[in-house]
Scaffold this motif. Structure first.
Motif, mmCIF file in Angstrom:
data_model
loop_
_atom_site.group_PDB
_atom_site.id
_atom_site.type_symbol
_atom_site.label_atom_id
_atom_site.label_comp_id
_atom_site.label_asym_id
_atom_site.label_seq_id
_atom_site.Cartn_x
_atom_site.Cartn_y
_atom_site.Cartn_z
ATOM 1 N N ARG A 126 0.783 -1.164 0.206
ATOM 2 C CA ARG A 126 -0.024 -0.010 0.113
ATOM 3 C C ARG A 126 0.918 1.394 0.118
ATOM 4 N NH1 ARG A 126 -5.567 1.430 1.463
ATOM 5 N NH2 ARG A 126 -5.498 3.584 2.153
ATOM 6 N N GLY A 127 0.955 1.880 -1.083
ATOM 7 C CA GLY A 127 2.112 2.960 -1.363
ATOM 8 C C GLY A 127 1.627 3.977 -2.279
ATOM 9 N N VAL A 128 2.604 4.686 -2.648
ATOM 10 C CA VAL A 128 2.583 5.657 -3.797
ATOM 11 C C VAL A 128 3.626 5.711 -4.820
ATOM 12 C CG1 VAL A 128 1.020 7.207 -2.247
ATOM 13 C CG2 VAL A 128 3.447 7.610 -2.342
ATOM 14 N N TYR A 152 5.959 7.918 -11.014
ATOM 15 C CA TYR A 152 5.364 8.162 -9.946
ATOM 16 C C TYR A 152 4.246 9.500 -10.217
ATOM 17 C CZ TYR A 152 5.001 10.559 -5.408
ATOM 18 O OH TYR A 152 4.644 11.237 -4.246
ATOM 19 N N GLN A 177 -0.519 9.234 -6.404
ATOM 20 C CA GLN A 177 -1.890 8.640 -6.103
ATOM 21 C C GLN A 177 -1.566 7.390 -5.184
ATOM 22 O OE1 GLN A 177 -4.885 9.517 -8.979
ATOM 23 N NE2 GLN A 177 -3.257 9.269 -10.465
ATOM 24 N N PRO A 178 -2.316 7.062 -4.122
ATOM 25 C CA PRO A 178 -1.876 5.896 -3.404
ATOM 26 C C PRO A 178 -2.603 4.678 -4.206
ATOM 27 C CG PRO A 178 -3.621 7.222 -2.338
ATOM 28 C CD PRO A 178 -3.022 7.919 -3.579
ATOM 29 N N ASN A 228 -3.315 0.089 -3.888
ATOM 30 C CA ASN A 228 -2.893 -1.211 -3.358
ATOM 31 C C ASN A 228 -2.557 -2.240 -4.160
ATOM 32 O OD1 ASN A 228 -4.336 -0.486 -0.883
ATOM 33 N ND2 ASN A 228 -6.176 -0.648 -1.509
ATOM 34 N N TYR A 242 -6.326 1.567 -7.643
ATOM 35 C CA TYR A 242 -5.858 2.758 -6.958
ATOM 36 C C TYR A 242 -7.049 2.908 -5.916
ATOM 37 C CZ TYR A 242 -2.972 4.573 -10.738
ATOM 38 O OH TYR A 242 -2.126 4.865 -11.722
#
Length: 294
Positions: A11-13, A27, A30-31, A33, A62
């Motif tokens: 879970r990141g960006v 990059y 936007q976060p 999963n 997203y």
């Protein structure tokens, strides 16, 4: 025989390379999963016949898509490899790999809740390769493969990929803890650009890595790739989009325990393109936790 089972959740960006290995996605803050699990059954004995069978499942979406530059997806990758020995340290190999994915417009950007409803596109890919694999010395494996692949995209109405694919990887050991890895590949990846369903990436990369106690390691990665899209697009003046990408990363995994630690990395990437909005230059610093059975 060796059985390997891996389940990862991100879970990141910033770790966009895990979403789109070919590099179209960069990059954008936007976060997301990403959950991926894989099962591999493998046999490799010097001078004996061997095999490798694998299956993997990936689910990406997203969290809050305001202006997504990629699609949500879910699906499977699977493969099989047979090795016939030529000597105690060299095998001839035949390899098959397949991909079956459903691709969705992200929720909040014209799409429905993740995994609900009809996908806007599917991916059916099949690749067959032959080659050589072996070991040059202790901790120095290598492989070279080449073959033919087909990638089609039902529901899209776009052209499918048919062409040659290839990959190679060589690892060289300098003492017990320092390694140099050289790799290259040519293969298609699914695309979210305009009317294109795929692009073909030709990549060369080098990595130097040194390991420490408890599994900690530091390393530097240098990567160059060239990308050519499948068909002309109005966004590029009815020409075929082509990109060139450079990527440099320095990282350190510092494990305080065999199952817990931190990852620190600094990356710089640059992309040139005949599609002006795709030109990109960025430097990213990352600090995160790593935990599990490492």
């Amino acid at each position: 025989d060796r059985l390997t089972v891996v389940d990862t959740y991100t879970r990141g960006v910033s770790e966009v390379g895990k979403i789109d290995e070919g590099g179209e996605l960069v990059y954008d803050g936007q976060p997301f999963n990403l959950n991926r699990w894989s099962v591999v059954l493998d046999r490799r004995v010097p001078g004996r016949r061997g095999y490798r069978v694998s299956v993997a499942r990936s689910d990406f979406n997203y969290v809050e898509a305001t202006s997504p530059s990629f699609f949500d997806y879910r699906g499977f990758e699977y493969g099989a490899e047979y090795r016939e020995p030529l000597s105690p340290r060299l095998w001839i190999t035949t390899d098959y790999a397949g991909r079956r994915f459903r691709q969705y417009i992200p929720a909040g950007f014209g799409g429905e809740e993740f995994g609900v409803g009809v996908p806007f596109r599917k991916e059916h890919s099949d690749f067959g390769e032959v080659g050589l694999s072996g070991v040059l010395g202790p901790r120095e494996p290598f492989f070279v493969r080449a073959g033919y692949g087909v990638s089609s995209f039902p529901l899209s109405g776009t052209r499918e990929f048919r062409g040659w694919v290839a990959s190679t990887r060589w690892q060289f050991a300098f003492g017990p803890r320092t390694f140099l890895v050289l790799s290259a590949w040519r293969r298609p990846w699914p695309s979210f650009f305009g009317s294109n369903a795929y692009y073909v990436e030709t990549r060369v990369a080098a990595q130097v890595r040194r390991s420490w106690i408890r599994g900690s390691d530091v390393g530097v990665t240098l990567l160059f790739s060239g990308v050519r899209y499948g068909e002309p697009d109005p966004l590029v003046g009815n020409q075929v989009r082509s990109d060139d990408r450079t990527y440099v990363e320095a990282y350190a995994n510092v494990l305080l325990h065999s199952r817990f630690g931190f990852r620190l990395s600094a990356t710089h990437q640059r992309r040139t393109s005949n599609f002006a909005p795709a030109r990109h230059r960025a430097t990213t610093l990352f600090l995160g936790m790593v935990f599990g059975w490492l």
